[in-house]
Design a protein around this motif. Structure first.
Motif, PDB file in Angstrom:
ATOM      1  N   THR A   1       0.803  -1.227   0.000  1.00 42.64           N
ATOM      2  CA  THR A   1       0.000   0.000   0.000  1.00 42.64           C
ATOM      3  C   THR A   1       0.831   1.270   0.000  1.00 42.64           C
ATOM      4  OG1 THR A   1      -0.122   0.021   2.431  1.00 42.64           O
ATOM      5  CG2 THR A   1      -1.867  -1.171   1.250  1.00 42.64           C
ATOM      6  N   SER A   2       2.154   1.174  -0.107  1.00 46.48           N
ATOM      7  CA  SER A   2       2.982   2.377   0.012  1.00 46.48           C
ATOM      8  C   SER A   2       2.789   3.334  -1.160  1.00 46.48           C
ATOM      9  CB  SER A   2       4.464   2.000   0.121  1.00 46.48           C
ATOM     10  OG  SER A   2       4.927   1.416  -1.092  1.00 46.48           O
ATOM     11  N   GLY A   3       2.239   2.857  -2.279  1.00 46.48           N
ATOM     12  CA  GLY A   3       2.041   3.713  -3.442  1.00 46.48           C
ATOM     13  C   GLY A   3       0.660   4.335  -3.528  1.00 46.48           C
ATOM     14  N   GLU A   4      -0.241   3.989  -2.621  1.00 46.87           N
ATOM     15  CA  GLU A   4      -1.594   4.534  -2.682  1.00 46.87           C
ATOM     16  C   GLU A   4      -1.596   6.030  -2.350  1.00 46.87           C
ATOM     17  OE1 GLU A   4      -4.130   2.268  -0.110  1.00 46.87           O
ATOM     18  OE2 GLU A   4      -3.827   0.398  -1.230  1.00 46.87           O
ATOM     19  N   PRO A   5      -2.445   6.830  -2.979  1.00 45.12           N
ATOM     20  CA  PRO A   5      -3.506   6.444  -3.925  1.00 45.12           C
ATOM     21  C   PRO A   5      -3.067   6.447  -5.385  1.00 45.12           C
ATOM     22  CG  PRO A   5      -3.733   8.744  -3.387  1.00 45.12           C
ATOM     23  CD  PRO A   5      -2.538   8.248  -2.609  1.00 45.12           C
ATOM     24  N   ARG A   6      -1.772   6.593  -5.637  1.00 48.05           N
ATOM     25  CA  ARG A   6      -1.279   6.589  -7.025  1.00 48.05           C
ATOM     26  C   ARG A   6      -1.270   5.173  -7.584  1.00 48.05           C
ATOM     27  NH1 ARG A   6      -0.728   8.998 -11.878  1.00 48.05           N
ATOM     28  NH2 ARG A   6       1.317   8.687 -12.820  1.00 48.05           N
ATOM     29  N   PHE A   7      -0.785   4.220  -6.818  1.00 43.87           N
ATOM     30  CA  PHE A   7      -0.713   2.828  -7.235  1.00 43.87           C
ATOM     31  C   PHE A   7      -1.365   1.964  -6.172  1.00 43.87           C
ATOM     32  CE2 PHE A   7       3.059   4.960  -8.938  1.00 43.87           C
ATOM     33  CZ  PHE A   7       2.956   4.672 -10.287  1.00 43.87           C
ATOM     34  N   TYR A   8      -2.134   0.979  -6.634  1.00 42.67           N
ATOM     35  CA  TYR A   8      -2.824   0.093  -5.707  1.00 42.67           C
ATOM     36  C   TYR A   8      -2.319  -1.342  -5.850  1.00 42.67           C
ATOM     37  CZ  TYR A   8      -6.108   3.810  -4.573  1.00 42.67           C
ATOM     38  OH  TYR A   8      -6.660   4.986  -4.146  1.00 42.67           O
ATOM     39  N   HIS A   9      -2.451  -2.052  -4.761  1.00 40.19           N
ATOM     40  CA  HIS A   9      -2.042  -3.451  -4.727  1.00 40.19           C
ATOM     41  C   HIS A   9      -2.716  -4.242  -5.857  1.00 40.19           C
ATOM     42  CE1 HIS A   9      -0.780  -7.267  -2.887  1.00 40.19           C
ATOM     43  NE2 HIS A   9      -2.000  -7.700  -3.151  1.00 40.19           N
TER      44      HIS A   9
ATOM     45  N   LEU B   1      13.795  10.338  -3.227  1.00 39.94           N
ATOM     46  CA  LEU B   1      12.523   9.817  -3.697  1.00 39.94           C
ATOM     47  C   LEU B   1      11.423  10.213  -2.731  1.00 39.94           C
ATOM     48  CD1 LEU B   1      13.644   6.160  -4.567  1.00 39.94           C
ATOM     49  CD2 LEU B   1      13.500   8.103  -6.138  1.00 39.94           C
ATOM     50  N   TYR B   2      10.168  10.097  -3.220  1.00 38.64           N
ATOM     51  CA  TYR B   2       9.002  10.399  -2.385  1.00 38.64           C
ATOM     52  C   TYR B   2       8.053   9.214  -2.460  1.00 38.64           C
ATOM     53  CZ  TYR B   2       4.690  12.695  -0.814  1.00 38.64           C
ATOM     54  OH  TYR B   2       3.535  13.023  -0.149  1.00 38.64           O
ATOM     55  N   GLN B   3       7.578   8.767  -1.301  1.00 37.40           N
ATOM     56  CA  GLN B   3       6.582   7.699  -1.294  1.00 37.40           C
ATOM     57  C   GLN B   3       5.248   8.267  -0.833  1.00 37.40           C
ATOM     58  OE1 GLN B   3       7.206   4.368   1.294  1.00 37.40           O
ATOM     59  NE2 GLN B   3       8.314   5.555   2.844  1.00 37.40           N
ATOM     60  N   TYR B   4       4.194   7.814  -1.538  1.00 41.40           N
ATOM     61  CA  TYR B   4       2.884   8.411  -1.357  1.00 41.40           C
ATOM     62  C   TYR B   4       2.241   8.071  -0.018  1.00 41.40           C
ATOM     63  CZ  TYR B   4       3.105   9.342  -6.394  1.00 41.40           C
ATOM     64  OH  TYR B   4       3.470   9.788  -7.636  1.00 41.40           O
ATOM     65  N   ASN B   5       2.432   6.856   0.425  1.00 37.13           N
ATOM     66  CA  ASN B   5       1.709   6.392   1.603  1.00 37.13           C
ATOM     67  C   ASN B   5       2.652   5.628   2.531  1.00 37.13           C
ATOM     68  OD1 ASN B   5      -0.513   5.800   3.290  1.00 37.13           O
ATOM     69  ND2 ASN B   5      -0.888   3.858   2.241  1.00 37.13           N
ATOM     70  N   PRO B   6       3.488   6.337   3.266  1.00 42.25           N
ATOM     71  CA  PRO B   6       4.441   5.645   4.138  1.00 42.25           C
ATOM     72  C   PRO B   6       3.738   4.896   5.260  1.00 42.25           C
ATOM     73  CG  PRO B   6       4.433   7.999   4.596  1.00 42.25           C
ATOM     74  CD  PRO B   6       3.595   7.805   3.375  1.00 42.25           C
ATOM     75  N   GLY B   7       4.370   3.803   5.671  1.00 44.45           N
ATOM     76  CA  GLY B   7       3.832   3.041   6.784  1.00 44.45           C
ATOM     77  C   GLY B   7       4.120   3.719   8.115  1.00 44.45           C
TER      78      GLY B   7
END
Length: 244
Positions: free
Chosen positions: A156-164, A212-218
């Motif tokens: 889920t780290s790419g959400e909402p740009r990328f989804y599982h 780098l930038y991650q959209y949805n960090p844990g």
């Protein structure tokens, strides 16, 4: 014009009156006008005078085709149309497109390798295992691109740009700019260490560091990631992604 219906239609069009306009001026339904013009029915003789008045025609000519043929409508007729709520027909608008819409089909005879990977842990880290586990369709722009590949997204780290479960397609030759989504491979400290991979947004790269930038960090993770420049093995741009 052999029939009364043909004469009604011809005169109506000559005066630029719609069927609905004639029906309203006469006080009947549009269906009745249609039936007249198709010669399915004919107006009663006691209605011919009123019909001839509206159509500015000789009643005898309208009824039999004999008598005085009608003249072109005078300019004053336009004023009377307003008073009698006889609406002139308007031309249909022309389409504003100069060409029909085009669509780009996906090439059906070209496939892109889907790289297998092992889901890892922190910051969406994963490890490409070097194997092609399947082949997926080739989106436009990647036909004939040597080394193009795809990776299935996990976590889920790419959400909402990328989804599982989605798939990301990569062009390894495209120049990367700030804001692009990229797959980055980072070398380990030792030669035997596995190469870590990340799907993130590219921020910047200097001689010292890759950002780098991650959209949805844990939990406990940051949006910003930094790696030493000498550990960066590759930075490949993601050019397409979709759910398969």
């Amino acid at each position: 014009m052999d029939t009364i219906g043909e004469r009604i239609r011809a005169r109506r069009k000559a005066l630029n009156i719609t069927q609905q306009g004639l029906a309203e001026a006469f006080g009947i339904s549009r269906v009745s006008v249609t039936l007249w013009e198709n010669n399915s029915t004919s107006p009663d003789r006691d209605k011919i005078s009123r019909l001839a008045e509206i159509l500015e025609a000789d009643p005898e000519w309208l009824l039999t085709g004999q008598g005085t043929p009608p003249a072109e409508p005078p300019e004053m007729y336009r004023m009377r149309m307003v008073r009698e709520r006889v609406r002139p027909s308007t031309p249909k608008p022309k389409p504003n497109a100069s060409f029909p819409p085009r669509w780009q089909p996906f090439p059906s005879d070209v496939r892109i390798p889907l790289r297998g990977h092992i889901a890892a842990g922190a910051n969406g880290r994963f490890i490409l295992n070097g194997q092609d586990i399947a082949h997926v369709f080739c989106p436009p722009g990647l036909e004939g691109v040597e080394g193009a590949y795809a990776v299935q997204i996990e976590g889920t780290s790419g959400e909402p740009r990328f989804y599982h479960g989605e798939t990301a397609w990569v062009n390894p030759h495209t120049k990367v700019r700030q804001g692009d989504d990229v797959i980055v491979q980072i070398l380990g400290d030792d030669d035997d260490d596995e190469v870590s991979s990340y799907l993130k947004r590219f921020v910047s790269r200097s001689g010292d560091v890759l950002r780098l930038y991650q959209y949805n960090p844990g939990k406990g993770e940051s949006h910003e990631l930094e790696f030493p420049a000498d550990k960066v093995f590759s930075v490949h741009k993601v050019v397409f992604h979709a759910m398969l």
